[in-house]
Design a protein around this motif. Structure first.
Motif, PDB file in Angstrom:
ATOM      1  N   LEU A  64       0.842  -1.194   0.000  1.00 55.78           N
ATOM      2  CA  LEU A  64       0.000   0.000   0.000  1.00 55.78           C
ATOM      3  C   LEU A  64       0.879   1.247   0.000  1.00 55.78           C
ATOM      4  N   ALA A  65       0.503   2.211  -0.827  1.00 54.98           N
ATOM      5  CA  ALA A  65       1.272   3.460  -0.914  1.00 54.98           C
ATOM      6  C   ALA A  65       0.308   4.623  -1.103  1.00 54.98           C
ATOM      7  N   PRO A  66       0.351   5.622  -0.208  1.00 55.84           N
ATOM      8  CA  PRO A  66      -0.565   6.758  -0.339  1.00 55.84           C
ATOM      9  C   PRO A  66      -0.045   7.800  -1.320  1.00 55.84           C
ATOM     10  N   SER A  67      -0.993   8.473  -1.985  1.00 57.41           N
ATOM     11  CA  SER A  67      -0.682   9.682  -2.747  1.00 57.41           C
ATOM     12  C   SER A  67      -1.569  10.789  -2.190  1.00 57.41           C
ATOM     13  N   ALA A  68      -1.599  11.921  -2.859  1.00 55.28           N
ATOM     14  CA  ALA A  68      -2.390  13.046  -2.349  1.00 55.28           C
ATOM     15  C   ALA A  68      -3.875  12.722  -2.316  1.00 55.28           C
ATOM     16  N   LEU A 114      -5.138   5.831  -2.099  1.00 62.17           N
ATOM     17  CA  LEU A 114      -4.302   4.810  -1.494  1.00 62.17           C
ATOM     18  C   LEU A 114      -4.097   3.743  -2.569  1.00 62.17           C
ATOM     19  N   HIS A 115      -2.871   3.615  -3.037  1.00 65.23           N
ATOM     20  CA  HIS A 115      -2.579   2.726  -4.169  1.00 65.23           C
ATOM     21  C   HIS A 115      -2.252   1.320  -3.678  1.00 65.23           C
ATOM     22  N   ILE A 116      -2.637   0.327  -4.492  1.00 65.88           N
ATOM     23  CA  ILE A 116      -2.447  -1.084  -4.154  1.00 65.88           C
ATOM     24  C   ILE A 116      -1.623  -1.754  -5.245  1.00 65.88           C
ATOM     25  N   SER A 117      -0.619  -2.517  -4.829  1.00 66.40           N
ATOM     26  CA  SER A 117       0.175  -3.315  -5.751  1.00 66.40           C
ATOM     27  C   SER A 117       0.311  -4.716  -5.170  1.00 66.40           C
TER      28      SER A 117
END
Length: 471
Positions: free
Chosen positions: A387-391, A394-397
């Protein structure tokens, strides 16, 4: 402010409870520092001072220009209060120092907002020449936090007053009697002059608070509509918003996937930080939408995998000869993968995993025409979610952790577990990249003032993800 009378000030605030989020909504805790920044930025970057007061860069424009409150014929100009003092004419406000914002949250009510500024007045002195005055002013206001008819959190000015501080004569001559007239007049004029600044500031901040709600697109999957689930709560350090997440299809229909039965235990918020808690429901819903639209299905052919990945009947015979039967070697294999059940998302122990049950038909292209079925498998794929947040999201890979195989049907009997390593390789190179493309939509985050969660600290808790950013 327009529409104050129509606002629903249903306000019986208590200090927010620590620990439990009873709904499946997105919990947002806005630190008072962020609210202070929003107010300060509205004064710096917006047209408030120009529109309401007129500044050095826009003399004689707006409210205090030549046709405004203090312009020609205005309260302080010739013909106004000072009309009785012919020696003093044309005094008007032409400068306003950017206010210093002091903010205090009031549990059970709203906000105490103080703006400390300096007002510059220019005019003609009684003995001729330019007269310049400066007056320090503190604008004190009480602002209630409520909810508007459309369900947005709203700050409403309830009381405003000004305290006149030191008055300085910067240039020119002003006899003591006239100085007293100026002082008395400023006491009468400044509340009506500066309190509109507070109203204008709140208009800007309310637009930002209102942007918490609304539709956020989920690419081709649909959209998420954020609404307030309950009245806002306020403590002495932050404002808490329980934002309900309503997922809709592209056609606008509400999608209702299973929700967790137990409330989320939200960790306490540190001072000078803002926090957003993203519930498990949103993760499950995104994967549910992908599954319902067939976006998790794939036909894996040799064209989709590198040449180093074994995908022929010869490769299968080397792994498990009995699975091939009498089919000739050197033929291409086709894997038809279908996901017929909802994937399961797990958030716990600082880890996010996705379990996808699937059915795989293995076929061989023996001759032109329809491929020939070899056997059918049930597989359960367990994938790690990074999980990686942006502005705004919340992105999922995903990456494959393990794969379990069970034989469903075949002309031959064999131990399907011997295919797990081979299938894992194929899934990693052909299927996982497809999943990650579909997950580009991410999990949308509600807009909370101008808080940027791109640099937030991410914590995975039981049934939720918490993003915390330093204010």
């Amino acid at each position: 402010m327009v529409g104050i009378g129509s606002l629903l000030l249903l306000w019986g605030l208590v200090t927010p409870c620590w620990g439990l989020l009873e709904t499946v909504g997105t919990l947002a805790r806005i630190d008072k520092d962020e609210l202070g920044k929003a107010i300060q930025n509205s004064l710096v970057g917006g047209p408030i001072l120009q529109n309401v007061l007129g500044t050095v860069t826009s003399v004689n424009q707006g409210l205090l220009g030549s046709g405004g409150l203090l312009g020609g014929g205005g309260l302080l100009s010739y013909g106004g209060v000072f009309g009785v003092v012919e020696e003093l004419s044309g005094l008007k406000v032409e400068e306003l120092t950017l206010p210093k914002v002091l903010l205090k949250l009031l549990p059970g009510f709203g906000v105490q907002l103080n703006l400390h500024t300096k007002v510059g007045l220019h005019g003609s002195g009684p003995l001729g020449g330019l007269l310049q005055l400066a007056a320090e002013v503190n604008v004190s206001s009480r602002v209630a936090l409520g909810m508007s008819p459309r369900g947005t959190p709203t700050l409403v000015l309830k009381r405003c007053s000004t305290l006149l501080g030191h008055i300085s004569l910067l240039s020119g001559l002003l006899p003591a009697p006239l100085f007293g007239v100026v002082e008395q007049t400023l006491f009468k004029v400044l509340p009506g002059l500066l309190c509109p600044v507070v109203d204008s500031v709140l208009d800007v901040v309310n637009q930002l608070l209102g942007s918490v709600l609304g539709l956020v697109p989920l690419g081709a999957l649909g959209s998420v509509e954020f609404t307030l689930a309950t009245l806002p709560l306020i403590s002495n350090q932050y404002i808490e918003l329980d934002v309900n997440s309503i997922v809709k299809s592209v056609a606008g229909d509400i999608i209702d996937f299973p929700k967790p039965r137990l409330p989320v235990k939200v960790p306490p918020k540190d001072d000078h930080t803002s926090q957003v808690t993203v519930p498990l429901y949103l993760f499950s819903t995104v994967f549910g939408l992908l599954q319902s639209q067939g976006a998790l299905d794939i036909d894996i052919t040799p064209e989709l995998v590198p040449s180093r990945v074994p995908l022929t009947t010869s490769d299968l015979a080397a792994l498990l000869p009995e699975a091939l039967g009498t089919l000739p070697l050197g033929q291409h294999l086709l894997l038809s993968l279908r996901v017929k059940e909802l994937p399961t998302v797990t958030l716990q122990n600082k880890k996010a995993t996705v379990t996808i049950p699937a059915n795989i038909h293995v076929l061989a292209s023996v001759r032109p025409g329809a491929p020939e079925a070899l056997f059918e498998l049930n597989v359960v794929m367990t994938l790690n979610a990074q999980l990686a947040p942006s502005a705004t999201k919340l992105h999922i890979s995903l990456s494959l952790e393990r794969l379990r195989v069970k034989l469903v049907s075949s002309a031959q009997t064999f131990d399907a577990s011997r295919l797990e390593e081979w299938l894992s390789t194929v899934v990693r190179v052909a299927y996982v990249p497809k999943l990650n493309v579909g997950l580009d939509v991410g999990i949308p985050l509600p807009k909370i003032l101008n808080v940027n969660f791109a640099t937030s600290v991410l914590e995975i808790i039981e049934n939720a993800v918490v993003l915390t950013v330093v204010s």
